[in-house]
Design a protein around this motif. Structure first.
Motif, short mmCIF file in Angstrom:
data_model
loop_
_atom_site.label_atom_id
_atom_site.label_comp_id
_atom_site.label_asym_id
_atom_site.label_seq_id
_atom_site.Cartn_x
_atom_site.Cartn_y
_atom_site.Cartn_z
N GLY A 121 0.31 -0.98 0.35
CA GLY A 121 0.16 -0.49 -0.17
C GLY A 121 0.52 1.08 0.16
N LEU A 151 -6.27 -5.74 4.97
CA LEU A 151 -7.18 -5.74 4.40
C LEU A 151 -8.51 -5.62 4.50
CD1 LEU A 151 -5.81 -7.07 0.90
CD2 LEU A 151 -4.87 -4.48 1.97
N VAL A 161 -12.68 -7.85 -2.55
CA VAL A 161 -11.62 -7.13 -3.35
C VAL A 161 -12.01 -7.41 -4.53
CG1 VAL A 161 -9.55 -7.93 -4.19
CG2 VAL A 161 -9.86 -8.45 -1.79
N ALA A 177 -11.46 -3.82 -1.15
CA ALA A 177 -10.47 -3.04 -1.22
C ALA A 177 -10.33 -3.15 -2.74
CB ALA A 177 -8.57 -3.67 -0.94
N PRO A 227 -9.29 1.50 -0.81
CA PRO A 227 -7.82 1.07 -0.83
C PRO A 227 -7.21 0.55 -1.92
CG PRO A 227 -8.68 0.78 1.61
CD PRO A 227 -10.17 1.45 0.88
N PHE A 228 -6.83 0.34 -3.27
CA PHE A 228 -6.41 0.03 -3.66
C PHE A 228 -4.88 0.11 -3.80
CE2 PHE A 228 -6.86 1.53 -8.96
CZ PHE A 228 -5.52 -0.47 -8.85
N VAL A 229 -4.68 -1.31 -3.24
CA VAL A 229 -3.57 -2.45 -2.98
C VAL A 229 -2.46 -2.93 -4.00
CG1 VAL A 229 -3.51 -1.94 -0.93
CG2 VAL A 229 -4.34 -4.00 -1.96
#
Length: 246
Positions: free
Chosen positions: A52, A62, A71, A109, A131-133
């Protein structure tokens, strides 16, 4: 556009007939959702790692303290210059739901193979707050059969949407996966959907399906890529703004 025009009485009769079908589909969808929740679970024992903006993350991170995680498998590979239009179209719908999901024990995410620096460029450009991982260097995408190695693509030995895939559009494909974390911290894979399986998450389609022209995807590809653009790439509409909107 030509269409049958009838009396109000005839219109009401046709609408009531369609309403019966709509109710049947609603009840069928309820049964399908119940069957989805009743699927057996798969325990996850592999220690997946992600990156991240602040550094390395465990899979459990996450969840953000929640027991459920959705996801989005996002098509953005290490060498891609632009994010996938379809994945971006779906991601544009997350913002309105995210707060409600978080207050109902669900985290969200997006995960892509691109390095986190590239992901952050895309996330900031698009204005996404979820959240973008990065799964770069991890088996995650490959294990969930949304990415393929050069060897797999050369041999044609690929699996997608739970069936053999003889030809891929590229090394990454879209999907949605759902996970559960029990009180002991054990992680389980509970559901995945690929291809058109994620369409219910695209609210714009639900609006279009109510309209006379429907999705109107009549271009050469016959899908959303005929008309959807990254939301900062549309030409400004020539239509005047309504008085309510300034």
């Amino acid at each position: 556009m030509n269409h049958q025009v009838v009396s109000r009485e005839a219109w009401l009769a046709a609408r009531r007939a369609l309403l019966a079908e709509e109710k049947a589909m609603t009840h069928s969808r309820d049964r399908l959702a119940e069957a989805r929740r009743a699927l057996p679970w798969l325990r996850l024992d592999k220690p997946y790692r992600f990156t991240g903006p602040q550094g390395e993350l465990r899979f459990a991170d996450l969840f953000l303290g929640r027991s459920q995680l959705v996801v989005q498998h996002f098509m953005l590979g290490p060498d891609d210059q632009e994010p996938c239009v379809g994945c971006s179209f779906q991601a544009d719908h997350v913002a309105g739901a995210l707060l409600h999901l978080q207050h109902h024990d669900v985290a969200f995410a997006a995960v892509a193979r691109a390095p986190i620096a590239r992901i952050e460029q895309v996330r900031r450009r698009m204005g996404w707050g979820f959240p973008f991982v990065s799964s770069h260097g991890s088996d995650f995408n490959y294990d969930f059969q949304v990415s393929f190695t050069p060897e797999q693509m050369a041999s044609g030995e690929m699996t997608y949407n739970f069936a053999p895939l003889t030809e891929a559009w590229g090394p990454d494909l879209p999907g949605i996966s759902v996970f559960y974390r029990d009180p002991s911290g054990t992680l389980f894979h509970t559901y995945s959907a690929f291809g058109r399986g994620g369409e219910e998450l695209i609210g714009a389609y639900n609006y279009l399906d109510l309209t006379p022209k429907g999705r109107n995807e009549t271009g050469p590809r016959g899908n959303l890529t005929d008309w959807v653009r990254l939301h900062d790439s549309y030409q400004e509409s020539p239509l005047p703004r309504p008085p309510c909107c300034g």
